[in-house]
Scaffold this motif. Structure first.
Motif, mmCIF file in Angstrom:
data_model
loop_
_atom_site.group_PDB
_atom_site.id
_atom_site.type_symbol
_atom_site.label_atom_id
_atom_site.label_comp_id
_atom_site.label_asym_id
_atom_site.label_seq_id
_atom_site.Cartn_x
_atom_site.Cartn_y
_atom_site.Cartn_z
ATOM 1 N N ILE A 155 0.846 -1.198 0.000
ATOM 2 C CA ILE A 155 0.000 0.000 0.000
ATOM 3 C C ILE A 155 0.880 1.247 0.000
ATOM 4 C CG2 ILE A 155 -1.621 1.350 1.406
ATOM 5 C CD1 ILE A 155 -2.787 -1.440 2.310
ATOM 6 N N VAL A 156 1.850 1.301 0.887
ATOM 7 C CA VAL A 156 2.742 2.462 0.968
ATOM 8 C C VAL A 156 3.521 2.623 -0.337
ATOM 9 C CG1 VAL A 156 4.754 3.444 2.153
ATOM 10 C CG2 VAL A 156 2.859 2.482 3.481
ATOM 11 N N GLU A 157 4.004 1.533 -0.910
ATOM 12 C CA GLU A 157 4.737 1.596 -2.181
ATOM 13 C C GLU A 157 3.848 2.152 -3.295
ATOM 14 O OE1 GLU A 157 7.971 1.089 -2.968
ATOM 15 O OE2 GLU A 157 8.274 0.858 -0.813
ATOM 16 N N ALA A 158 2.614 1.679 -3.372
ATOM 17 C CA ALA A 158 1.690 2.145 -4.410
ATOM 18 C C ALA A 158 1.390 3.630 -4.260
ATOM 19 C CB ALA A 158 0.394 1.334 -4.362
ATOM 20 N N VAL A 159 1.146 4.070 -3.038
ATOM 21 C CA VAL A 159 0.850 5.478 -2.787
ATOM 22 C C VAL A 159 2.078 6.333 -3.098
ATOM 23 C CG1 VAL A 159 0.240 7.177 -1.009
ATOM 24 C CG2 VAL A 159 -0.947 4.967 -1.093
ATOM 25 N N ALA A 160 3.244 5.897 -2.633
ATOM 26 C CA ALA A 160 4.470 6.663 -2.871
ATOM 27 C C ALA A 160 4.746 6.788 -4.366
ATOM 28 C CB ALA A 160 5.653 6.003 -2.167
ATOM 29 N N GLU A 161 4.637 5.697 -5.089
ATOM 30 C CA GLU A 161 4.898 5.747 -6.526
ATOM 31 C C GLU A 161 3.904 6.647 -7.256
ATOM 32 O OE1 GLU A 161 3.784 2.803 -9.884
ATOM 33 O OE2 GLU A 161 5.760 2.199 -9.123
ATOM 34 N N THR A 162 2.638 6.534 -6.919
ATOM 35 C CA THR A 162 1.600 7.299 -7.608
ATOM 36 C C THR A 162 1.779 8.795 -7.411
ATOM 37 O OG1 THR A 162 0.040 5.492 -7.396
ATOM 38 C CG2 THR A 162 -0.882 7.677 -7.821
ATOM 39 N N PHE A 163 1.965 9.207 -6.195
ATOM 40 C CA PHE A 163 2.014 10.645 -5.953
ATOM 41 C C PHE A 163 3.380 11.243 -6.220
ATOM 42 C CE2 PHE A 163 -1.855 9.173 -3.882
ATOM 43 C CZ PHE A 163 -2.736 9.880 -4.680
ATOM 44 N N ALA A 164 4.444 10.456 -6.208
ATOM 45 C CA ALA A 164 5.753 10.939 -6.655
ATOM 46 C C ALA A 164 5.723 11.137 -8.163
ATOM 47 C CB ALA A 164 6.851 9.954 -6.261
ATOM 48 N N THR A 165 5.073 10.223 -8.891
ATOM 49 C CA THR A 165 4.938 10.350 -10.349
ATOM 50 C C THR A 165 4.131 11.586 -10.698
ATOM 51 O OG1 THR A 165 5.048 7.976 -10.609
ATOM 52 C CG2 THR A 165 4.094 9.194 -12.433
ATOM 53 N N ARG A 166 3.062 11.830 -9.976
ATOM 54 C CA ARG A 166 2.249 13.018 -10.244
ATOM 55 C C ARG A 166 3.059 14.299 -10.084
ATOM 56 N NH1 ARG A 166 -3.786 12.365 -7.831
ATOM 57 N NH2 ARG A 166 -4.512 11.006 -9.455
ATOM 58 N N GLU A 167 3.891 14.360 -9.022
ATOM 59 C CA GLU A 167 4.709 15.552 -8.825
ATOM 60 C C GLU A 167 5.636 15.775 -10.004
ATOM 61 O OE1 GLU A 167 6.769 15.395 -5.102
ATOM 62 O OE2 GLU A 167 4.919 15.244 -3.954
ATOM 63 N N ARG A 168 6.259 14.715 -10.495
ATOM 64 C CA ARG A 168 7.165 14.842 -11.655
ATOM 65 C C ARG A 168 6.398 15.309 -12.879
ATOM 66 N NH1 ARG A 168 9.320 9.933 -9.805
ATOM 67 N NH2 ARG A 168 8.240 8.782 -11.428
#
Length: 173
Positions: A155-168
């Protein structure tokens, strides 16, 4: 009296004792929002109201007249699944899947809170205008959503990846 649910105007129930959760599941046929504990402790029933996350089991439907409610069914767009829904699949963010809708909806609301600068118990700089979603921030902010299977790492990995990608993506635009 109407409530907008997933972009559609819906009549509020005549009975003022009907919870928002029961309206969604039993009267509107939106089974994605789960009834877990029915006491506001597990987060399985999390929905967004005007972009803010709430547990729908503790809310009366009539409270939301004129407001906008988004359930897990309302997150997907014209291009298919929400990016976080795809990330949950890629990172094994679920096992039995019962808590998954509440986890995903909560994470979307949580990302909005962080972007607005709403601090958590672990936020280092509470005066920051935007908060970086570190794994520690995500874990703290998602602590109200329980997973009986223990899929927290995914869950943490999915959230981190999703919102880090959005920032980029937002920086590149």
């Amino acid at each position: 009296m109407t409530i907008t649910i997933n972009g559609r105007a819906v009549e509020a129930p005549d009975d003022p004792r009907v919870s928002l959760l029961d309206l969604l599941r039993d009267r509107l046929g939106l089974p994605g929002t789960k009834k877990g504990c029915n006491q506001g402790a597990c987060g399985a029933c999390t929905v967004l109201v005007d972009g803010e996350r709430i547990v729908s089991c503790l809310a009366l439907a009539v409270q939301f007249e004129g407001r906008s409610v988004t359930t897990i069914e309302g997150l997907a767009g014209a291009n298919g699944l929400h990016p976080l829904q795809r990330a949950f699949v890629e990172h094994d963010g679920f096992q039995c899947g019962y808590c998954t809708p509440g986890q995903i909806v909560s994470a979307v609301g949580m990302a909005g809170e962080a972007a607005r600068g709403v601090p958590s118990a672990v936020t280092a700089d509470v005066a920051a205008s935007g908060i970086t979603l570190t794994r520690e921030e995500i874990a703290e902010r998602m602590s109200g959503n329980l997973c009986r299977c223990g899929s927290y790492n995914g869950i943490v990995e999915a959230v981190a990846e999703t919102f880090a990608t959005r920032e980029r993506d937002e920086v590149a635009a």
